[in-house]
Design an enzyme around this catalytic site. Structure first.
Site, mmCIF file in Angstrom:
data_model
loop_
_atom_site.group_PDB
_atom_site.id
_atom_site.type_symbol
_atom_site.label_atom_id
_atom_site.label_comp_id
_atom_site.label_asym_id
_atom_site.label_seq_id
_atom_site.Cartn_x
_atom_site.Cartn_y
_atom_site.Cartn_z
ATOM 1 N N ASP A 128 3.801 23.127 -8.216
ATOM 2 C CA ASP A 128 4.563 24.275 -7.883
ATOM 3 C C ASP A 128 4.378 25.077 -7.446
ATOM 4 O O ASP A 128 4.731 25.571 -6.010
ATOM 5 C CB ASP A 128 5.860 24.733 -8.831
ATOM 6 C CG ASP A 128 4.948 25.196 -9.749
ATOM 7 O OD1 ASP A 128 3.961 25.492 -9.733
ATOM 8 O OD2 ASP A 128 6.078 25.390 -10.929
ATOM 9 N N LYS A 155 -4.333 21.495 -2.618
ATOM 10 C CA LYS A 155 -3.777 21.378 -3.744
ATOM 11 C C LYS A 155 -2.923 19.891 -2.360
ATOM 12 O O LYS A 155 -1.909 19.694 -2.428
ATOM 13 C CB LYS A 155 -2.625 21.489 -4.739
ATOM 14 C CG LYS A 155 -3.445 21.461 -6.366
ATOM 15 C CD LYS A 155 -3.874 19.652 -6.611
ATOM 16 C CE LYS A 155 -2.904 19.496 -6.421
ATOM 17 N NZ LYS A 155 -3.106 17.891 -7.267
#
Length: 329
Positions: A128, A155
């Site tokens: 997230d 990421k």
């Protein structure tokens, strides 16, 4: 069926492998599992010890950036579940190069190998944190990516590469983005195991800033069930958020850990806040719930009690890791 699990000796990857080999994912019953793991400080073959003699499991020590190694082990693979990543935010602040090399270059090398081998399903496991920080509401999968740390930026780059391989080459990739994980076998550089093991040893715990940063907590069992649902039935090219549904400030979580270990606030050491510390993360996970039937099952109180008990009963696992504490303190 052959399943290649990168980072399968790490915290989340090893839990997924143990569940798969333990028969918890019937759709993959009888699958051959190849774990590819560089076995850095965060990878530990002890995490897979209960299946060390299982003929279905092969553990290969190697780097996802090694195309020759992937050319050897990727052919015949039906499903790739890609956990391998440098993941500790504080380490990325100290130096980002390893994060870019493993998370971006490594993912690209793996995607290319999967494409060449004709893999039928590729699940890219993300976080997230790629969304950045949110003051109110919760992120949906269509939220623009606004990462704030070198870790989350790397990421985000890997997520976009995964999407590009689907859009450009038709590789059947799905991306999952999870909230903060916890559970047994988590390396004691992360907040919950660091705090628990410190408290079990009668040592103070470092609480960043004012303690009001908010995180959504997800038990590793729920996360891995969500990943498996995506591996079985996810729509190629789609992103699926996997949340736990329990938001706490770091101070609230600290209070729960103090109570669970019989400690009090005198054991808390306030420390200078981390650079670029995101204030709040919050995921909407209605998409995976609606489309694939996901729902978190492990409540936070139950999960934390189980986790504290595991660390209390498994000193032989974490004490050697903390003997090298200078590397992550």
């Amino acid at each position: 069926m052959k399943v290649l699990v990168t980072g399968g000796a790490g915290f989340i990857g090893s839990y997924y492998v143990r569940q798969l080999l333990g028969g918890h994912y019937p759709a993959f019953a009888g699958a051959e599992v190849v774990v590819l793991d560089k076995l850095t400080y965060a990878g530990n073959t002890a995490n897979l010890a209960e299946f060390s003699t299982d003929p279905r499991l092969r553990v290969v020590r190697g780097d996802v950036r090694d195309p020759e190694l992937l050319a050897e082990w990727m052919p015949g693979t039906d499903v790739v579940v890609h956990f391998a990543a440098e993941s500790h935010v504080d380490r990325s602040i100290s130096g980002a190069s390893d994060f870019v090399l493993t998370n971006v270059v490594g993912t690209d090398t793996l995607l290319q190998a999967a494409l060449a081998a004709g893999v039928s399903r590729f699940v890219h496991v993300s976080t997230d944190e790629v969304y950045g920080s949110i003051d109110e509401g919760s992120w949906s999968e269509g939220q623009p990516l606004e990462p704030n740390s070198p870790y989350s930026a790397s990421k985000a780059g890997s997520d976009l590469l995964a999407r590009a391989y689907h859009r450009t080459h038709g590789l059947p990739v799905c991306v999952t983005r999870c909230s903060n994980n916890y559970g047994p076998y988590q390396h004691p550089e992360k907040m919950i195991p660091l705090f628990v093991t410190n408290l079990l040893d009668g040592r103070k715990v470092p609480l960043y800033g004012d303690g009001k940063n908010v995180r959504d907590w997800l038990h590793v069992a729920d996360h891995c069930r969500g990943i498996q649902l995506v591996a079985e039935s996810g729509e190629p090219g789609e992103v699926y958020n996997i949340g736990g549904g329990t938001e706490l400030t770091n101070a609230e979580l600290t209070a729960m850990l103090l109570e669970a270990t019989g400690s009090d606030w005198s054991m808390v050491l306030p420390v200078t806040d981390r650079k670029g510390h995101d204030r709040r993360y919050s995921l909407r996970y209605d998409k995976i719930s609606r489309d694939l039937g996901y729902a978190p099952r492990v409540g936070l109180e139950e999960g934390l009690a189980e986790t504290v008990r595991w660390y209390r009963e498994n000193r032989s696992w974490w004490q050697p890791l903390k003997s090298h504490e200078g590397a992550f303190a």
